[in-house]
Design a protein around this motif. Structure first.
Motif, PDB file in Angstrom:
ATOM      1  N   UNK A   3      46.936  39.135  40.381  1.00 53.89           N
ATOM      2  CA  UNK A   3      45.743  38.771  39.604  1.00 53.89           C
ATOM      3  C   UNK A   3      45.076  37.519  40.169  1.00 53.89           C
ATOM      4  N   UNK A   4      45.864  36.543  40.616  1.00 58.16           N
ATOM      5  CA  UNK A   4      45.297  35.327  41.210  1.00 58.16           C
ATOM      6  C   UNK A   4      44.518  35.646  42.485  1.00 58.16           C
ATOM      7  N   UNK A   5      45.088  36.521  43.322  1.00 62.28           N
ATOM      8  CA  UNK A   5      44.411  36.912  44.570  1.00 62.28           C
ATOM      9  C   UNK A   5      43.107  37.645  44.264  1.00 62.28           C
ATOM     10  N   UNK A   6      43.157  38.570  43.285  1.00 67.36           N
ATOM     11  CA  UNK A   6      41.957  39.324  42.902  1.00 67.36           C
ATOM     12  C   UNK A   6      40.881  38.383  42.360  1.00 67.36           C
ATOM     13  N   UNK A   8      32.242  41.648  43.541  1.00 75.28           N
ATOM     14  CA  UNK A   8      32.699  40.722  42.500  1.00 75.28           C
ATOM     15  C   UNK A   8      32.974  41.457  41.188  1.00 75.28           C
ATOM     16  N   UNK A   9      32.047  42.349  40.804  1.00 72.69           N
ATOM     17  CA  UNK A   9      32.189  43.078  39.543  1.00 72.69           C
ATOM     18  C   UNK A   9      33.418  43.986  39.578  1.00 72.69           C
ATOM     19  N   UNK A  10      33.582  44.712  40.722  1.00 67.43           N
ATOM     20  CA  UNK A  10      34.730  45.610  40.836  1.00 67.43           C
ATOM     21  C   UNK A  10      36.053  44.872  40.708  1.00 67.43           C
ATOM     22  N   UNK A  53      35.793  35.447  43.161  1.00 64.37           N
ATOM     23  CA  UNK A  53      35.047  34.187  43.267  1.00 64.37           C
ATOM     24  C   UNK A  53      34.308  34.092  44.593  1.00 64.37           C
ATOM     25  N   UNK A  54      34.973  34.473  45.691  1.00 61.58           N
ATOM     26  CA  UNK A  54      34.342  34.432  47.020  1.00 61.58           C
ATOM     27  C   UNK A  54      33.138  35.363  47.073  1.00 61.58           C
ATOM     28  N   UNK A  55      33.322  36.591  46.552  1.00 62.01           N
ATOM     29  CA  UNK A  55      32.207  37.546  46.537  1.00 62.01           C
ATOM     30  C   UNK A  55      31.033  37.014  45.713  1.00 62.01           C
ATOM     31  N   UNK A  56      31.336  36.386  44.571  1.00 62.33           N
ATOM     32  CA  UNK A  56      30.284  35.815  43.723  1.00 62.33           C
ATOM     33  C   UNK A  56      29.523  34.710  44.432  1.00 62.33           C
ATOM     34  N   UNK A  57      30.268  33.850  45.155  1.00 65.61           N
ATOM     35  CA  UNK A  57      29.625  32.746  45.879  1.00 65.61           C
ATOM     36  C   UNK A  57      28.728  33.264  46.995  1.00 65.61           C
ATOM     37  N   UNK A  58      29.207  34.271  47.731  1.00 64.20           N
ATOM     38  CA  UNK A  58      28.405  34.844  48.815  1.00 64.20           C
ATOM     39  C   UNK A  58      27.172  35.560  48.266  1.00 64.20           C
TER      40      UNK A  58
END
Length: 581
Positions: free
Chosen positions: A59-62, A25-27, A67-72
């Motif tokens: 940028x939208x895809x990134x 998420x951070x990357x 967001x997905x990484x943050x949720x997981x």
């Protein structure tokens, strides 16, 4: 930390996944300002809308992947922290169950409850923050710092100054607040003790109209806790101003010097925008770290209290090769001395609870134990099932030292009805089956008849399925005692100990219980502690204790003829009975 982390067990995988997803998420999040600078410099500033739209979609895809990484990460961190604390509570509770009476004496009930609930919750919150913020904030800090130095090293140096300033400030705040939180959680123990005592003894409080006094006592304890929290918060509140100072100083420095670099041509407009974005990310990372410091300051105090319980070892344990069979109910005390307050007994000590006890009891014998308050009657019998261990001498059951037996085997063969009778929430059957969880209805009825409990149970509308409230508050003291005796009888023990367990029943019922014991369990060794001579006068022998020593042994008639203490108690009780008549 090493001891706590042993309880991660099946939640190790989630504990690893949470920070890994956070790194992703951070990357991804940190790539967004660079992409934004590219859009501004190569799309907007040059009028190339195709590049601007294309990079905008990237940028939208990134952002979505971030967001997905943050949720997981959040899901795995929640799962791991909740499971970790579940294991901690289980480990603490299991260790508490292994405590000897001496271990239990070192902790208050309220203190153990606070550790199991409040302290573990603090650790859970801190662990979740460590899995997420302690990964996110340093990663964000390091990568954002690298990106700013890549864009413009002269401008990025101001971030480094802010970082050093905040690191020193947060370290001082943590060092100052930690001792205060240690004291706060000790006050939590006192507050919980006050609440527990009040609620448990609510009937006494109301009987003496002490509601107002108890409310004042609770208010006083609560206010002390509030004052200590305020003291800790006064230290922690410095965190906010420090962060604001660093944040606004960085923004002003970048705004002032950045504009000059743009004019000078060493920095583009897009890069300056990126620098502002990285500034906010850096400062948000520092804010997160400060929150982690606050939570860790609180949870460190809680963690140490938890580890104290986890590492408390029982001073009573099974031998290397335990004996699993007890031959009979014979008991022998051989030069026994005992003191609650020392592990190693001083042979010259004169203030021990028990001193030089020598007593031999045959299997099936009924022994009465009499003595004044504080004469160590309860202590004597608690040495038989190893609720405490002697410091000098030895206790033998069935011809073997009690320390040779498997603890469960010994305690299953020594049924003890303690001075304080306890019933648990559930039906009468549930409570009786504490003595034998496989007992049939017929066995329960027989035990209750011996204990003179069947008569009053039969009068209840639901009989043996009658629900007992917590602590047995919906039955009388005498009924509670008889149910506890029946529960002990269901164990079919070789030794039965009644520690002043018929004090709340009338003399007729007491006599019927003793008669049932003589006729129905003649092979069981029976030790009866009582303040009433009438409860033990028909015992095979009576032991008179005085100040931790045996003052006399004999039958009722022998002691009446030879023992001054027994004579005095008998005359006092006889006079009292005559006065009542």
């Amino acid at each position: 930390m090493k001891r706590l982390l042993q309880e991660l067990k099946e939640y190790k995988a989630s504990s690893i996944k949470a920070p890994l997803f956070m790194i992703g998420e951070v990357g991804l999040e940190l790539s967004l300002p660079t992409l934004m600078a590219y859009v501004i410099d190569n799309g907007v500033m040059k009028g190339d809308m195709r590049t601007a739209v294309l990079m905008g979609l990237v940028m939208l895809v990134v952002a979505f992947l971030s967001l997905v990484c943050g949720a997981l990460s959040a899901k795995n961190a929640s799962y791991a922290s909740a499971g970790f604390v579940k294991n901690l509570r289980k480990a603490m509770f299991e260790n508490i169950q292994r405590f000897s009476f001496r271990n239990v004496d070192r902790y208050s009930t309220a203190g153990l409850i606070t550790r199991l609930m409040t302290d573990t919750t603090n650790v859970q919150n801190a662990y979740m923050m460590i899995l997420r913020m302690c990964v996110r904030a340093p990663m964000m800090l390091i990568l954002a710092m690298v990106m700013t130095f890549t864009i413009h090293a002269d401008l990025a140096i101001y971030f480094l100054y802010a970082l050093i300033f905040l690191a020193v400030a947060l370290t001082l705040i943590t060092v100052l607040s930690y001792p205060v939180f240690r004291r706060v959680f000790r006050k939590y123990d006192d507050l919980n003790a006050s609440v527990q005592e009040n609620i448990t003894n609510m009937r006494v409080v109301k009987a003496y109209v002490k509601e107002e006094a108890e409310t004042k006592k609770f208010k006083s304890a609560s206010e002390k806790l509030y004052e200590m929290f305020c003291k800790a918060e006064k230290i922690l509140v410095l965190n906010g101003p420090m962060m604001q100072l660093a944040m606004y100083a960085c923004i002003m420095a970048i705004g002032w010097f950045g504009a000059q670099f743009v004019v000078g041509g060493s920095l583009t407009t897009g890069e300056l925008m990126s620098m502002f974005t990285y500034t906010m990310q850096l400062l948000m990372s520092l804010m997160m770290l400060s929150m982690v410091f606050v939570m860790v300051s609180m949870s460190t105090a809680s963690a140490k209290r938890i580890v104290e319980v986890l590492e408390e070892t029982s001073d009573i344990h099974n031998p290397a090769k335990p004996v699993y069979e007890i031959a009979d109910g014979s008991i022998r005390f051989e030069n026994v001395s005992f003191d609650y307050y020392t592990h190693e007994f001083d042979k010259d000590a004169d203030d021990a609870v028990l001193r030089n006890i020598n007593l031999e009891i045959a299997s099936g014998e009924t022994i009465g134990i009499l003595g004044g308050t504080g004469s160590a009657k309860s202590t004597l019998v608690q040495l038989i099932p190893r609720l405490y261990d002697v410091q000098k001498g030895a206790v033998y059951v069935g011809g073997r030292n009690v320390k040779e037996y498997d603890l469960d085997t010994l305690r299953n063969e020594v049924a003890m009805v303690l001075q304080k009778n306890v019933l648990f929430s559930g039906t009468i059957k549930d409570n009786l089956r504490w003595g034998n969880d496989q007992a049939s209805d017929e066995e329960m009825i027989r035990a209750c008849r011996l204990a003179q409990a069947d008569e009053f149970i039969s009068r209840f509308p639901d009989g043996y399925d009658t629900y007992i409230e917590q602590g047995g508050s919906n039955v009388s003291g005498g009924q509670k005692q008889r149910l506890c005796i029946a529960r002990a009888l269901l164990k079919k023990p070789k030794i039965l100990i009644l520690d002043d367990s018929t004090s709340a029943v009338d003399t007729k019922t007491d006599a019927l219980i003793r008669k049932a014991f003589r006729e129905d369990i003649p092979d069981t060794t029976k030790l009866i502690i009582s303040q009433r001579i009438s409860s033990i006068e028909d015992a095979d022998r009576i032991v008179v204790l005085n100040d931790g020593e045996i003052d006399g042994i004999g039958t009722h008639e022998e002691l009446l003829a030879s023992n001054a203490i027994y004579q005095e108690i008998y005359e006092t009780q006889k006079k009292g009975a005559d006065d009542d008549e």
